[in-house]
Motif scaffolding. Structure first.
Motif, PDB file in Angstrom:
ATOM      1  N   PRO A  63      31.118   7.447  -5.227  1.00 52.86           N
ATOM      2  CA  PRO A  63      31.378   8.041  -6.548  1.00 52.86           C
ATOM      3  C   PRO A  63      31.342   7.036  -7.694  1.00 52.86           C
ATOM      4  N   VAL A  64      31.453   5.751  -7.411  1.00 47.01           N
ATOM      5  CA  VAL A  64      31.462   4.756  -8.487  1.00 47.01           C
ATOM      6  C   VAL A  64      30.189   4.856  -9.319  1.00 47.01           C
ATOM      7  N   GLY A  65      29.055   4.697  -8.678  1.00 41.21           N
ATOM      8  CA  GLY A  65      27.797   4.738  -9.406  1.00 41.21           C
ATOM      9  C   GLY A  65      27.337   6.130  -9.757  1.00 41.21           C
ATOM     10  N   VAL A  66      27.533   7.067  -8.834  1.00 45.49           N
ATOM     11  CA  VAL A  66      27.035   8.424  -9.055  1.00 45.49           C
ATOM     12  C   VAL A  66      27.748   9.077 -10.233  1.00 45.49           C
ATOM     13  N   VAL A  67      29.064   8.968 -10.293  1.00 49.38           N
ATOM     14  CA  VAL A  67      29.817   9.570 -11.407  1.00 49.38           C
ATOM     15  C   VAL A  67      29.446   8.897 -12.724  1.00 49.38           C
ATOM     16  N   ALA A  68      29.385   7.564 -12.718  1.00 52.22           N
ATOM     17  CA  ALA A  68      29.039   6.853 -13.955  1.00 52.22           C
ATOM     18  C   ALA A  68      27.640   7.239 -14.428  1.00 52.22           C
ATOM     19  N   PHE A  69      26.696   7.297 -13.518  1.00 48.77           N
ATOM     20  CA  PHE A  69      25.320   7.633 -13.882  1.00 48.77           C
ATOM     21  C   PHE A  69      25.205   9.069 -14.392  1.00 48.77           C
ATOM     22  N   VAL A  70      25.781  10.017 -13.679  1.00 50.71           N
ATOM     23  CA  VAL A  70      25.677  11.428 -14.071  1.00 50.71           C
ATOM     24  C   VAL A  70      26.351  11.660 -15.428  1.00 50.71           C
ATOM     25  N   ALA A  71      27.522  11.069 -15.611  1.00 54.37           N
ATOM     26  CA  ALA A  71      28.228  11.256 -16.889  1.00 54.37           C
ATOM     27  C   ALA A  71      27.456  10.610 -18.042  1.00 54.37           C
ATOM     28  N   ALA A  72      26.974   9.401 -17.828  1.00 48.18           N
ATOM     29  CA  ALA A  72      26.273   8.689 -18.907  1.00 48.18           C
ATOM     30  C   ALA A  72      24.960   9.371 -19.262  1.00 48.18           C
ATOM     31  N   SER A  73      24.171   9.737 -18.261  1.00 53.04           N
ATOM     32  CA  SER A  73      22.889  10.378 -18.547  1.00 53.04           C
ATOM     33  C   SER A  73      23.091  11.789 -19.090  1.00 53.04           C
ATOM     34  N   GLY A  74      24.060  12.530 -18.552  1.00 49.83           N
ATOM     35  CA  GLY A  74      24.296  13.907 -19.003  1.00 49.83           C
ATOM     36  C   GLY A  74      24.711  13.969 -20.458  1.00 49.83           C
ATOM     37  N   LEU A  75      25.691  13.154 -20.843  1.00 49.60           N
ATOM     38  CA  LEU A  75      26.176  13.196 -22.226  1.00 49.60           C
ATOM     39  C   LEU A  75      25.122  12.675 -23.189  1.00 49.60           C
ATOM     40  N   SER A  76      24.404  11.616 -22.792  1.00 45.18           N
ATOM     41  CA  SER A  76      23.390  11.067 -23.699  1.00 45.18           C
ATOM     42  C   SER A  76      22.229  12.035 -23.895  1.00 45.18           C
ATOM     43  N   ILE A  77      21.862  12.775 -22.851  1.00 51.26           N
ATOM     44  CA  ILE A  77      20.804  13.785 -22.996  1.00 51.26           C
ATOM     45  C   ILE A  77      21.270  14.910 -23.923  1.00 51.26           C
ATOM     46  N   ALA A  78      22.542  15.293 -23.789  1.00 55.22           N
ATOM     47  CA  ALA A  78      23.094  16.307 -24.695  1.00 55.22           C
ATOM     48  C   ALA A  78      23.027  15.831 -26.153  1.00 55.22           C
ATOM     49  N   LEU A  79      23.349  14.558 -26.363  1.00 60.32           N
ATOM     50  CA  LEU A  79      23.244  14.006 -27.715  1.00 60.32           C
ATOM     51  C   LEU A  79      21.797  14.025 -28.194  1.00 60.32           C
TER      52      LEU A  79
ATOM     53  N   LEU B  73      14.613  -2.397  -5.756  1.00 60.87           N
ATOM     54  CA  LEU B  73      15.708  -1.900  -6.585  1.00 60.87           C
ATOM     55  C   LEU B  73      16.408  -0.707  -5.952  1.00 60.87           C
ATOM     56  N   ASP B  74      15.689   0.097  -5.188  1.00 58.55           N
ATOM     57  CA  ASP B  74      16.362   1.212  -4.519  1.00 58.55           C
ATOM     58  C   ASP B  74      17.367   0.688  -3.499  1.00 58.55           C
ATOM     59  N   LEU B  75      16.988  -0.314  -2.721  1.00 57.54           N
ATOM     60  CA  LEU B  75      17.902  -0.869  -1.726  1.00 57.54           C
ATOM     61  C   LEU B  75      19.080  -1.566  -2.401  1.00 57.54           C
ATOM     62  N   ILE B  76      18.839  -2.205  -3.563  1.00 52.28           N
ATOM     63  CA  ILE B  76      19.937  -2.786  -4.332  1.00 52.28           C
ATOM     64  C   ILE B  76      20.884  -1.693  -4.815  1.00 52.28           C
ATOM     65  N   THR B  77      20.313  -0.599  -5.319  1.00 53.60           N
ATOM     66  CA  THR B  77      21.116   0.490  -5.874  1.00 53.60           C
ATOM     67  C   THR B  77      22.024   1.112  -4.823  1.00 53.60           C
ATOM     68  N   ARG B  78      21.523   1.249  -3.593  1.00 55.42           N
ATOM     69  CA  ARG B  78      22.341   1.847  -2.529  1.00 55.42           C
ATOM     70  C   ARG B  78      23.684   1.144  -2.389  1.00 55.42           C
ATOM     71  N   GLY B  79      23.658  -0.176  -2.367  1.00 58.08           N
ATOM     72  CA  GLY B  79      24.882  -0.936  -2.168  1.00 58.08           C
ATOM     73  C   GLY B  79      25.601  -1.323  -3.438  1.00 58.08           C
ATOM     74  N   SER B  80      25.085  -0.902  -4.577  1.00 57.80           N
ATOM     75  CA  SER B  80      25.698  -1.259  -5.869  1.00 57.80           C
ATOM     76  C   SER B  80      26.226  -0.011  -6.565  1.00 57.80           C
ATOM     77  N   GLY B  81      26.980   0.773  -5.811  1.00 52.92           N
ATOM     78  CA  GLY B  81      27.706   1.879  -6.412  1.00 52.92           C
ATOM     79  C   GLY B  81      27.215   3.273  -6.123  1.00 52.92           C
ATOM     80  N   PHE B  82      26.075   3.444  -5.412  1.00 54.49           N
ATOM     81  CA  PHE B  82      25.523   4.783  -5.242  1.00 54.49           C
ATOM     82  C   PHE B  82      25.614   5.323  -3.816  1.00 54.49           C
ATOM     83  N   GLY B  83      25.603   4.472  -2.821  1.00 48.53           N
ATOM     84  CA  GLY B  83      25.650   4.948  -1.451  1.00 48.53           C
ATOM     85  C   GLY B  83      24.264   5.231  -0.888  1.00 48.53           C
ATOM     86  N   TYR B  84      24.209   5.500   0.420  1.00 43.39           N
ATOM     87  CA  TYR B  84      22.933   5.634   1.118  1.00 43.39           C
ATOM     88  C   TYR B  84      22.098   6.793   0.585  1.00 43.39           C
ATOM     89  N   TYR B  85      22.719   7.952   0.388  1.00 46.66           N
ATOM     90  CA  TYR B  85      21.986   9.109  -0.145  1.00 46.66           C
ATOM     91  C   TYR B  85      22.140   9.244  -1.656  1.00 46.66           C
TER      92      TYR B  85
END
Length: 549
Positions: free
Chosen positions: A426-442, A101-113
């Motif tokens: 930025p596709v996956g990183v922005v979506a992930f950070v925004a979704a997790s950040g706001l939901s944790i605040a809630l 899943l980590d290797l899938i995640t790299r190419g599915s919106g998150f990038g190598y790092y």
């Protein structure tokens, strides 16, 4: 290209050790066809063996005791549907392209790092649930053998080390041989209770919970579903096995698809059933042991066995069930966690210390949680964690299902090699950070008490909306750093499976199959993905294509 030796050669002890140590289970790389000799049925059985954990009984019991049976069953069903839908594309990609899943995640919106973020999330999942299962086993050892809890925690941690260091070969044998025994011990007492004491079913269905009046309400359902959705990251552990699926062909396609569905997203069907059984057993023993002990699986099964068996065999049999279940899941937790930590550390430091190091790191975190008595505040931990896990899995599933197949802005074939991907997408990183950040605040009541139960919904919806939106805004420019890897041979065979063509790595001198390789920047040669990861000076990493970057 130059033919002079680079600073990173086969004589480098770190590179040589990394190459040798990862050949058993292909810790950081594509799993080659030459290693994948198991049938779809064996892979599926091995993957489903990890679902033997008893945490589901505790999770279901905790939700049911707090919110009542009706709310609990609906919450369990809602979470199961979400987990199945999001898990399907991830399981397919893992099995089809033989990567974790980590290797899938790299190419599915998150990038190598960028996917280092999600690797840490997944590693956290493994040690949280290792600690939960270890706590359950310690409770069993205390009841059956009189061991103090602190010693039981230590025993449950240390006993998995000899099993987990050997990778897929040892784990497949363990899971296949122990699954029938586990199934009999789990199902028999439930069937007996329902058949010989029908009143238990009536009490179960009418139980109102400590926080409710017996009616179904949205807040209770969502709070319960949020706890269940903490298990959404379990798909990562399923993929750690599914990546060893054989190639999909016309001859095996039915068995192949059945194995992928059952052992991939299908794990949640058994998981949901266990959670519902957990509610049933907790209600059954509530008057006998009280609300504090009712969520403990050892107490649930002790009472269930007591109804159908002589008293002298009850406790030993309950302890056997707990020990078998704990071993089956915690070898998977330790194994998958070590993969996630190793992946992250190697990419960030460009140094491979060996997977065993991170087996011990993961177990250390788990032991610390157990000694801190995490079982007493289980639902709080899982409710918080689920927000991060939901944001990650929904982001990746949406990138595969929408960005790849509908918008066609994300490359259809997953990419994971250094040099082929941008450092951060930025596709996956922005979506992930925004979704997790706001939901944790809630979750922590930052936007009011009335919205707190909706934190898992917020995590899923924000990730689902932002992932395609970010792909459209960036026009998919941050998925690939370059369009080709410099090797003329095709990556896929005529059936669409990863090619089995074998070539030698210029750096470590080991043979690897085509999907794990890329051309070298400074030599007329090719380099494997792990040697690219540990290349400290970037001597072998292909340059970006300015016109495509």
């Amino acid at each position: 290209m130059s033919t002079t030796e680079s600073p990173l050669t086969a004589s480098d002890p770190t590179t040589g050790r990394a190459a040798q140590e990862t050949l058993e289970d292909y810790t950081l790389r594509f799993a080659p066809r030459s290693y994948r000799r198991w049938s779809p049925a064996v892979v599926a059985t091995t993957a489903l063996g990890g679902i033997a954990y008893l945490a589901d009984f505790s999770i279901g019991a905790g939700i049911g005791l707090a919110h009542g049976t009706g709310n609990a069953l609906i919450a369990i069903a809602v979470a199961a549907v979400v987990i199945f839908i999001t898990g399907f594309p991830l399981a397919y990609y893992g099995a089809r392209y033989n990567i974790d899943l980590d290797l899938i995640t790299r190419g599915s919106g998150f990038g190598y790092y960028g996917s280092v973020l999600t690797s840490v999330i997944f590693a956290s999942f493994t040690f949280i649930f290792f600690a939960l299962e270890g706590s359950i086993m310690a409770q069993g050892l205390e009841l059956g053998l009189g061991l103090p809890l602190w010693l039981g925690y230590l025993v449950s941690t240390l006993m998995v080390i000899p099993l987990v260091i050997y990778g897929m070969k040892a784990l497949s044998k363990l899971q296949v041989w122990t699954t029938p025994v586990w199934l009999v011990l789990m199902v028999a007492p439930l069937v007996y209770l329902v058949a010989h004491n029908p009143g238990t079913v009536d009490r179960f269905l009418s139980y109102a919970g400590t926080d409710g009046d017996g009616g179904v309400n949205t807040a209770s359902v969502l709070l319960g579903a949020g706890v269940c959705l903490s298990l959404i990251a379990q798909i990562g552990e399923q993929i750690d096995y599914l990546r060893f699926m054989p190639p999909k062909t016309q001859e095996n396609r039915r068995g192949w698809w059945a194995a992928v569905v059952m052992a991939g997203p299908g794990w949640v069907v058994l998981g949901a059933l266990k959670q519902a059984i957990g509610v049933f057993l907790a209600v059954y023993i509530l008057a006998e042991v009280g609300p504090d002990a009712a969520p403990e699986p050892i107490q649930q099964f002790r009472s269930a066995f007591d109804a159908m068996l002589p008293s002298w065999v009850v406790v030993p049999l309950a302890v056997v069930l707990v020990v078998i279940s704990q071993i089956k899941i915690n070898v998977t937790n330790a194994y998958s966690g070590s993969l996630a930590w190793t992946n992250s550390f190697t990419r960030v430091t460009r140094h491979y210390p060996g997977r065993l190091v991170f087996v011990l790191v993961n177990l250390g975190f788990a032991l610390a949680l157990m000694e801190a008595d995490m079982f007493s505040f289980l639902n709080d931990i899982l409710g918080f964690y689920s927000n991060c896990a939901i944001a990650w899995v929904v982001t990746v599933a949406t990138d595969i299902g929408v960005n790849k197949y509908v918008l066609k802005l994300s490359p259809l074939r997953p990419e994971f090699r250094r040099g082929m991907l941008h450092a951060v997408n930025p596709v996956g990183v922005v979506a992930f950070v925004a979704a997790s950040g706001l939901s944790i605040a809630l979750y922590f009541h930052a936007l009011g008490d009335s919205l707190q139960p909706y934190s898992p919904v917020a995590a899923a919806v924000i990730a689902f909306v932002l992932t395609p939106l970010m792909a459209i805004v960036t026009r998919g420019r941050y998925y690939l750093r370059r369009p080709d890897d410099g090797i003329g041979e095709a990556l896929l065979d005529p059936d669409g499976n990863p090619s089995a063509l074998t070539l030698d790595c210029h750096v470590c001198r080991e043979p690897y199959e085509r999907p794990d390789l890329a051309a070298c920047r400074t030599h007329d040669a090719i380099v494997c993905s792990l040697c690219l990861s540990t290349d400290k000076v970037g001597d072998h990493v292909l340059p970006a294509r300015p016109s495509d970057a």
